[in-house]
Design a protein around this motif. Sequence first.
Motif, PDB file in Angstrom:
ATOM      1  N   LYS A  13       0.842  -1.198   0.000  1.00  0.00           N
ATOM      2  CA  LYS A  13       0.000   0.000   0.000  1.00  0.00           C
ATOM      3  C   LYS A  13       0.873   1.242   0.000  1.00  0.00           C
ATOM      4  N   PHE A  15       0.850   5.578  -0.314  1.00  0.00           N
ATOM      5  CA  PHE A  15       0.060   6.798  -0.168  1.00  0.00           C
ATOM      6  C   PHE A  15       0.872   7.985  -0.679  1.00  0.00           C
ATOM      7  N   ALA A  25       3.427   2.268   2.988  1.00  0.00           N
ATOM      8  CA  ALA A  25       3.051   1.906   4.361  1.00  0.00           C
ATOM      9  C   ALA A  25       3.341   0.439   4.648  1.00  0.00           C
ATOM     10  N   GLY A  48       2.660   0.302  10.045  1.00  0.00           N
ATOM     11  CA  GLY A  48       1.654  -0.064   9.058  1.00  0.00           C
ATOM     12  C   GLY A  48       0.649  -1.088   9.543  1.00  0.00           C
ATOM     13  N   SER A  50      -2.188  -0.627  11.289  1.00  0.00           N
ATOM     14  CA  SER A  50      -3.558  -0.189  11.009  1.00  0.00           C
ATOM     15  C   SER A  50      -3.856  -0.229   9.514  1.00  0.00           C
ATOM     16  N   THR A  51      -2.849   0.039   8.686  1.00  0.00           N
ATOM     17  CA  THR A  51      -3.031  -0.052   7.238  1.00  0.00           C
ATOM     18  C   THR A  51      -3.413  -1.470   6.836  1.00  0.00           C
ATOM     19  N   THR A  52      -2.838  -2.453   7.505  1.00  0.00           N
ATOM     20  CA  THR A  52      -3.167  -3.850   7.226  1.00  0.00           C
ATOM     21  C   THR A  52      -4.659  -4.104   7.441  1.00  0.00           C
ATOM     22  N   SER A  54      -6.993  -1.834   7.278  1.00  0.00           N
ATOM     23  CA  SER A  54      -7.717  -1.081   6.248  1.00  0.00           C
ATOM     24  C   SER A  54      -7.795  -1.856   4.939  1.00  0.00           C
ATOM     25  N   LEU A  55      -6.741  -2.604   4.620  1.00  0.00           N
ATOM     26  CA  LEU A  55      -6.741  -3.399   3.393  1.00  0.00           C
ATOM     27  C   LEU A  55      -7.746  -4.542   3.491  1.00  0.00           C
ATOM     28  N   GLN A  60      -9.312   0.673   2.261  1.00  0.00           N
ATOM     29  CA  GLN A  60      -8.229   1.106   1.388  1.00  0.00           C
ATOM     30  C   GLN A  60      -7.931  -0.015   0.396  1.00  0.00           C
ATOM     31  N   SER A 214       8.682   0.248   9.365  1.00  0.00           N
ATOM     32  CA  SER A 214       8.071   0.769   8.133  1.00  0.00           C
ATOM     33  C   SER A 214       9.080   0.845   6.985  1.00  0.00           C
TER      34      SER A 214
END
Length: 268
Positions: A13, A15, A25, A48, A50-52, A54-55, A60, A214
């Motif tokens: 991901k 951004f 991320a 990352g 929280s990004t995980t 979101s995916l 996201q 990260s």
Amino acid sequence: MAPPLIELIGATKRFPSGSGSVHTAVRELSMTVDPGEFVAVVGPTGCGKSTTLSLVSGLQPASAGQVRVNGDEVTAIPDGVGYMFQTDAVMPWRSVLDNVASGPRFRGESKADARAKAADWIGRVGLAGFEKYYPHQLSGGMRKRVALAQTLVTDPKILLMDEPFSALDVQTRALMQDELLRLWSGSGAAVIFVTHDLDEAIALADKVVVLTTSPATVKDVFEVPLERPRKVEDLRLTEEFRKIYSDIWESLRGEVDKARQKGATSVA
């Protein structure tokens, strides 16, 4: 053998950053979660995690690689996903009952049916008698119980939890961890639980995934062979718990040190 319920396959991901460059991320992240499995994700601050979530939730899209739920590529929010955030998602103008009933109402249930289901879950999380209270009248732990009921009332098959208990004091946090295990047990829901607290990760999970600094990718995966049902505070006193903690911390510590050094360099 049943296929994984959740699969991340080389997921990346990116951004856009404020400077016009691109921030990555997570990179080439691969992990699986089986039906009914409780997976905790740990890693350095800002790596990352929280990004995980979101995916997986579809909030996201992946920039590269694949994210699958039930074998289907995630292109929108999948059915049966419950999401519990670090910050309470309760609506301050609604009572406890109407906060918990909001999910079923959004899914088209009648007001009476939604409220009946909400009342049942309010009782399950130990808030019977507080149905007419408003969030500002509740303690932090009680608001977390409302948020937990909000998440579970829709009977999710996937439960995504982003440091949900981090703002609580130590005693209340332990109570909420036990409460989560009690309510999750037998539900069949798969859980991805993001936390900075390694004790919490081990006490709750069947499997702990360690992410690198990260941009995050999976460094190690540790099975947690502790018997269920579990009592969180008792579990932490056992030699088996301490051994698992030592093994995972040995892996995590290196990434925490790298993140700290990177932060010191950027400040300098």
